[in-house]
Design a protein around this motif. Structure first.
Motif, short mmCIF file in Angstrom:
data_model
loop_
_atom_site.label_atom_id
_atom_site.label_comp_id
_atom_site.label_asym_id
_atom_site.label_seq_id
_atom_site.Cartn_x
_atom_site.Cartn_y
_atom_site.Cartn_z
N TRP A 1 3.83 7.77 7.42
CA TRP A 1 2.42 7.77 7.01
C TRP A 1 1.72 6.52 7.54
O TRP A 1 0.67 6.58 8.16
N PHE A 2 2.36 5.38 7.32
CA PHE A 2 1.73 4.10 7.68
C PHE A 2 1.63 3.94 9.19
O PHE A 2 0.59 3.52 9.71
N ASP A 3 2.70 4.31 9.89
CA ASP A 3 2.70 4.12 11.35
C ASP A 3 1.72 5.06 12.04
O ASP A 3 1.37 4.86 13.20
N ASN A 4 1.27 6.08 11.33
CA ASN A 4 0.24 6.95 11.88
C ASN A 4 -1.14 6.63 11.32
O ASN A 4 -2.01 7.48 11.22
N GLY A 5 -1.31 5.40 10.91
CA GLY A 5 -2.63 4.95 10.49
C GLY A 5 -2.96 5.20 9.04
O GLY A 5 -4.10 5.01 8.61
N VAL B 1 0.85 -1.19 0.00
CA VAL B 1 0.00 0.00 0.00
C VAL B 1 0.89 1.24 0.00
O VAL B 1 2.04 1.20 0.44
N ASP B 2 0.34 2.32 -0.53
CA ASP B 2 1.11 3.56 -0.50
C ASP B 2 0.19 4.76 -0.31
O ASP B 2 -1.02 4.61 -0.09
N MET B 3 0.75 5.97 -0.38
CA MET B 3 0.01 7.17 -0.05
C MET B 3 -0.99 7.58 -1.13
O MET B 3 -1.72 8.55 -0.96
#
Length: 611
Positions: free
Chosen positions: A407-411, A341-343
Motif C-alpha cells: 500500500w505504502f510503496d504504491n503511494g 501511518v496505516d491504511m
DNA sequence: CCCCCCCC
C-alpha cells in the motif's frame, strides 16, 4: 456422590521420586504460611489413608480454591498435576510436594472424617530398587550448554548440572512457567523470549552495576527474568528475542507489581548457576508466539488515555533525536518521535526513548508493529509512547505488514487525512462527553478560553457552497488568495503573487445527537477526514465535475462519528455567535463508546457493577 | 542488586 477411594500408600512412592499419575488423596488440614511478602501461600496436610505428608504446597494459582472454601478438612482430591522438589540445603533439605492442578472429588462435609490412620511417610520402608527420578541420572551430553563460566572451578558440579538439564529435556519434563515458585528450585522451563531490554547501568547508594531483563512466555504464562553484572555480560548476546530457550537454575522472588505488568506473582534473577540452552525450531511446538491485537491507527483516537494498544504502521517520518531535562526529576532524557501511518489513512506519533531512540534508523520507512504502546493524550491529540511493557518489532513477517508495505510503496501514504496526534488545544485532560443540548445549557464557549468536548452525532446536511477556497501555495500560509485573472494568485499575507494555489476546505454542516442539532465548521484536515477525499480532489470536483462532487458529499450523509468540538463565542460585528469547530472526527469505536454509556447509566441510576 | 518511561 459416592466417596472416592484413596490411592493407598501412594505418598511414600511419590516422595521417593516415583511419578504416579493422578493420585487420589484426602486433605487433613490446610493453613496459610507466613511469608515475608504479601503473597498468599498455603501448606496442605495430605493423606493417602496409609501415609500423610505435611510438606505439600498449593501452587498460588490454586489459592482461589482455598479462598472459596473448597479445600476444607476431609476433602478428597485428585492431583492432576504436581511435582516434588528439595527445599533447603542439600542433605538437610526437605522434599516438598507442589500441587499445580487438582480436582475436588468429594467435599469435606460429604466425607465428614479422616480415612484410615495415616502415619508419616518417612516411616515407610524405601522400595528396594528405588525409582530414581530421571533428572538425577547423568546421561551423556547432548548439546553444548551455556552454563557456568570457567571462573567457577567446580567442574564436576557443572557436568552434573548439564546432565540434569539434558536428561530432563530428553524426558520432555519441562515445567510450566505458572508453576514456578521460590519453594522449589529443580525445574527447567521452555520459554519464548518475547522482549529483551538494552543493557542498563545503575549507580546508587547500594552500589553500582549493569543489567538487562527479558520477558519469557510459554503456554501457561509469562515471567520477567533479569541478569545482573557477570550474568548480564554472559547472556546478553546469546538471548535473542523470539527464540525459544530452556532455562534452569534461576532464583525466584516475588515480583514488584509496581514495575511489572506481566501476569506472574514472581520474577526471576539469573544466578551463577543459571543455564540457558537454545531450543531448535523443531522442538518449539506448544510455545506460543506473542499475540498482537492489531487496531487500526484511526481507532486509537477514540481509545482511553493511558490505555495500551497494539498497532502496526509504516514509519513515514522520523524526527530528530531530542534531549531534554525533566523538570520534576532533573534527569536528562532522550526521545525520538516517529510518525506511523496505516491504511485507515491515519497518522499517529510514536515516541521512542533512550537507546531505542538513539539507535533507531527510520529512513528506510520500515513497518513497525507495536505491542502495548501507551496512549498519551495531549492537548486533544493522542500519541503512543514506549513505556513499561511496550515493545516494537521492525518489519514483521506477517500478512498485515506485507499489505502495508504494498500500500505504502504504491503511494498509499501520500494522502493521510487523519492525524490522531494533532493537538487541538484542548488541555492535557481527556475530552469530556457532552451532548449538543448540554453545550448550550452550560454556556460552553463563553469564557476567555475555548471549551472542548466530544459527542456522538450524525451528519444531517453538508453545504457544498463555499466549502472550499483557493489558498496561498506556501506550506506555512493558508491565507485565501485573490485571483488576479491573469493566471496569477495574490496572497496578501505573503505580499506575493503565485502562478498556482492550493485548495483548502471549510465545510459547514449540520450534525445532530439525540438531544439537539447544531451547525458546525470543519477546517481543512477535519474536512478531508469527513469527506474522505483530499481538499484538492474536492476542489477539482466542485469546479469541474459536479456529479463527482455530488457523490462525495452525499456519500457521507447520515454517517455517525465521534466528533471532537471546539466551542467559542466569536464576535461578528456587534453580534456574538457561539461557534462550534470540528477538531477531529473518528469512526465510532463501539467498545469505547459503550463504556461511556454504561458509565453514564450507572451514574444516572446508581445501578450496575463496580467500574 | 533495577524499577525512569519523562517533554510539549
Amino acid at each position: 456422590m459416592p466417596i472416592a477411594s484413596l490411592t493407598t500408600g501412594v505418598i511414600a512412592r511419590i516422595m521417593h521420586g516415583e511419578d504416579v499419575a493422578q493420585p487420589v488423596l484426602q486433605v487433613l488440614g490446610i493453613k496459610r504460611i507466613n511469608t515475608n511478602s504479601e503473597q498468599e501461600r498455603y501448606r496442605l496436610l495430605m493423606s493417602d489413608g496409609k501415609y500423610y505428608n505435611s510438606y505439600a504446597m498449593l501452587a498460588s494459582q490454586l489459592n482461589e480454591m482455598q479462598q472459596k472454601g473448597m479445600l476444607s478438612e476431609n476433602t478428597i482430591v485428585r492431583l492432576d498435576k504436581y511435582m516434588t522438589s528439595m527445599v533447603g540445603k542439600e542433605g538437610t533439605g526437605k522434599r516438598v510436594l507442589i500441587v499445580t492442578e487438582l480436582t475436588v472429588l468429594n467435599s469435606g462435609d460429604e466425607v465428614k472424617s479422616k480415612i484410615g490412620e495415616p502415619v508419616t511417610y518417612e516411616n515407610a520402608a524405601k522400595p528396594a530398587a528405588e525409582a530414581t527420578p530421571a533428572a538425577v541420572s547423568a546421561p551423556p551430553k547432548k548439546e553444548p550448554m551455556y552454563n557456568n563460566n570457567s571462573s567457577n572451578n567446580n567442574n564436576n558440579n557443572n557436568d552434573k548440572m548439564n546432565g540434569t538439564m539434558n536428561s530432563t529435556l530428553n524426558a520432555g519434563l519441562t515445567h510450566p512457567i505458572a508453576s514456578l515458585s521460590p519453594y522449589q528450585n529443580k525445574w527447567v522451563i521452555k520459554a519464548r523470549v518475547t522482549a529483551k531490554t538494552a543493557i542498563r547501568t545503575w549507580s546508587n547508594a547500594r552500589g553500582e552495576g549493569k543489567l538487562f531483563s527479558m520477558d519469557l512466555m510459554d503456554e501457561s504464562g509469562e515471567i520477567r527474568a533479569t541478569a545482573f553484572k557477570e550474568q548480564c555480560d554472559k547472556f546478553y548476546d546469546l538471548i535473542e528475542v523470539d527464540n525459544v530457550y530452556f532455562f534452569s537454575k534461576c532464583q525466584l522472588k516475588p515480583a514488584n507489581k509496581q514495575f511489572s505488568q506481566l501476569k506472574n506473582d514472581y520474577e526471576m534473577t539469573f544466578t551463577g548457576e543459571t543455564m540457558v540452552q537454545l531450543c531448535e525450531d523443531a522442538e518449539n511446538e506448544g510455545i506460543p508466539e506473542v499475540k498482537f491485537d492489531l487496531v487500526p491507527i484511526s481507532q486509537v483516537a477514540s481509545m482511553e488515555d493511558k490505555a495500551t494498544v497494539d498497532t502496526i504502521g509504516i514509519c513515514k517520518d522520523v524526527g530528530e533525536l531530542q534531549t531534554f531535562t525533566s523538570r520534576t526529576t532533573n534527569k536528562e532524557f532522550k526521545k525520538r518521535d516517529l510518525t506511523l501511518v496505516d491504511m485507515s489513512n491515519s497518522a499517529i506519533t510514536l515516541t521512542l526513548w533512550g537507546d531505542e531512540a538513539v539507535n533507531f534508523d527510520g529512513h528506510v520507512q520500515p513497518v513497525l508493529m507495536v505491542k502495548n504502546g501507551r496512549i498519551n493524550e495531549f492537548n486533544g491529540g493522542k500519541s503512543l509512547s514506549m513505556g513499561g511493557g511496550s515493545r516494537v518489532k521492525l518489519n514483521p513477517d506477517i500478512p498485515e505488514a506485507h499489505k502495508l508495505r504494498g500500500w505504502f510503496d504504491n503511494g498509499g501514504g501520500d494522502n493521510i487525512s487523519n492525524s490522531v496526534s494533532a493537538r487541538t488545544g484542548g488541555g492535557s485532560f481527556s475530552t469530556d462527553w457532552i451532548t449538543l443540548k448540554e453545550a448550550r445549557m452550560r454556556n460552553l464557549g463563553s469564557g476567555d478560553k475555548p471549551d472542548y468536548f466530544q459527542c456522538k452525532a450524525v451528519v444531517h446536511i453538508v453545504k457544498q457552497e463555499n466549502s472550499f477556497y483557493k489558498a496561498c501555495p506556501q506550506s506555512e500560509c493558508n491565507k485565501k488568495v485573490v485571483d488576479e485573472g491573469n493566471g496569477q494568485y495574490r496572497c496578501e499575507r505573503c505580499n506575493a503573487a503565485y502562478p498556482n494555489f492550493k485548495y483548502r476546505l471549510l465545510v459547514n454542516m449540520s450534525i445532530g445527537d439525540w438531544t439537539s442539532n447544531r451547525w458546525v465548521t470543519c477546517f481543512n484536515e477535519a474536512g478531508e477526514q469527513l469527506l474522505k477525499h483530499t481538499a484538492q480532489e474536492v476542489g477539482d470536483a466542485l469546479e469541474n465535475d459536479q456529479a463527482a462532487a455530488e457523490k462525495i458529499f452525499s456519500d457521507i450523509n447520515f454517517s455517525s462519528f465521534i466528533f471532537k468540538l471546539r466551542c467559542k463565542n466569536e464576535m461578528y460585528g456587534d453580534m456574538t455567535r457561539n461557534k462550534l469547530n470540528v477538531q477531529s472526527l473518528a469512526p465510532i469505536n463501539y467498545k469505547e463508546y459503550n463504556k461511556h454509556l454504561i458509565k453514564e447509566l450507572k451514574e444516572m441510576t446508581g445501578i450496575g457493577p463496580a467500574n
